[in-house]
Design an enzyme around this catalytic site. Sequence first.
Site, short mmCIF file in Angstrom:
data_model
loop_
_atom_site.label_atom_id
_atom_site.label_comp_id
_atom_site.label_asym_id
_atom_site.label_seq_id
_atom_site.Cartn_x
_atom_site.Cartn_y
_atom_site.Cartn_z
N PRO A 2 1.32 -1.31 -0.04
CA PRO A 2 0.50 0.43 -0.11
C PRO A 2 0.83 1.11 -0.14
O PRO A 2 1.81 1.02 0.61
CB PRO A 2 -0.52 -0.35 1.46
CG PRO A 2 -1.00 -1.12 1.56
CD PRO A 2 0.63 -1.91 0.89
N GLU A 3 0.39 2.52 -0.39
CA GLU A 3 1.12 3.16 -1.23
C GLU A 3 0.46 4.70 -0.37
O GLU A 3 -1.31 4.37 0.12
CB GLU A 3 1.64 3.47 -2.08
CG GLU A 3 2.68 2.33 -2.72
CD GLU A 3 2.76 2.66 -4.22
OE1 GLU A 3 3.32 3.50 -4.81
OE2 GLU A 3 3.63 1.80 -5.07
N LYS A 54 3.06 6.60 4.05
CA LYS A 54 2.64 5.61 4.46
C LYS A 54 2.00 5.64 6.02
O LYS A 54 2.31 3.37 5.82
CB LYS A 54 3.99 4.67 3.63
CG LYS A 54 3.84 4.97 2.63
CD LYS A 54 4.65 3.56 2.05
CE LYS A 54 4.77 3.58 0.77
NZ LYS A 54 6.59 2.33 0.24
#
Length: 388
Positions: A2-3, A54
């Site tokens: 996930p970014e 993040k």
Amino acid sequence: MPECPELHLAGRYINEACGGVVFSGGVERSAVGRGPEVPFSSEAYGISAVSRGKELRLRLAPLAPGGEPQDLVFRFGMSGSFRLCPADQIPRHAHLRFLTGESPPRALCFIDVRRFGSWRLGDTWQPDRGPCVMTEYQAFRENVLKNLDDKAFDKPICEALLNQKFFNGIGNYLRAEILYRLKIPPFEKARTVLEALKDQDQARKKNPSLTLSKKLKLMRENPDLLELCHTVPMEVVAAEKKLLDPDHSDNYAAFKNWLQCYLVPGMSSLRDHNGRTVWFQGEPGPLAPKGQAPRKKCARLKADPEALTPKVTTHASKRHPRAAAKPPKSEEEEEEEEEAADGPRKGHACGRRKGTTTPTLSEPEAPVKVKRSRRTSARKGRGAATAV
């Protein structure tokens, strides 16, 4: 992994799903969760979230006056996500659970299938992370341009983009998309790419005719690399692509259609000096790792049934429909799959064909030899009797 767009969307989901919902009791933790026990309990409390790069911060705030709130900061790892669901339908791998006070109760769950995600107590962001490329754009830009003497910018631009000290929120798919749009070779020296932007910023500051509206127009029409580090993630957020939600496979298909470079057929890939796969088009650049040849991703076409044995054809035809229905693979799984796709996959397929044909050839062979030996011995026996 996930970014920043996925973390931002997770925070938005929590605020929309849990806004006005009253939670009650303590926080439940699974035995294998990668985070501490949460020493918090309240008869009535609310939950809110905010993301930065993040990381995502969750706040548990008691509704009674004088109650002490509890903050937790999450990192999603490879597969982290949040989901509000009925308490009697808690999914597997829900490592942290916050129960509502309603009847029947629901639970806000932190779900992490691969268990690379984690959380820690407190409200402080990780200190070695820079400003967020999405929510703190101006501070992010200044932080990069004033630190171009840092040794991080001696590296290729594709590796510098993953340095969270300067590019907090950028990950593998975003770096590929950003460099592709500007036609920048991924292994060009980072300082060489960014020094021109420093001169450009100084020229803009000295030009009094550039109003804010003109600057925004220039940014839209001719974006530079740092501007794309902000606008490309915003495109994902604006389209609300729930990349990590397995219940929204149609959204993932739309996300894959949005991609122009990352995992796209026709693009090339190389492993950078940290072992991460970078996707690009054209020449890799002067700092490309030695001894590697770029691999080009090919579109996966259906195999010709006539070219394979019946067993292999049946297995392949059964496999592809299931693969289409699977939830999205993580970045590392996609890269491992691509690494195996060029050479080993062909050899592996050949191995399967040998496996299906070899037993059929070898098993009848022994009985045939036995029969022949029996016939031969019988002839010899009959011949000997006649001679006598």
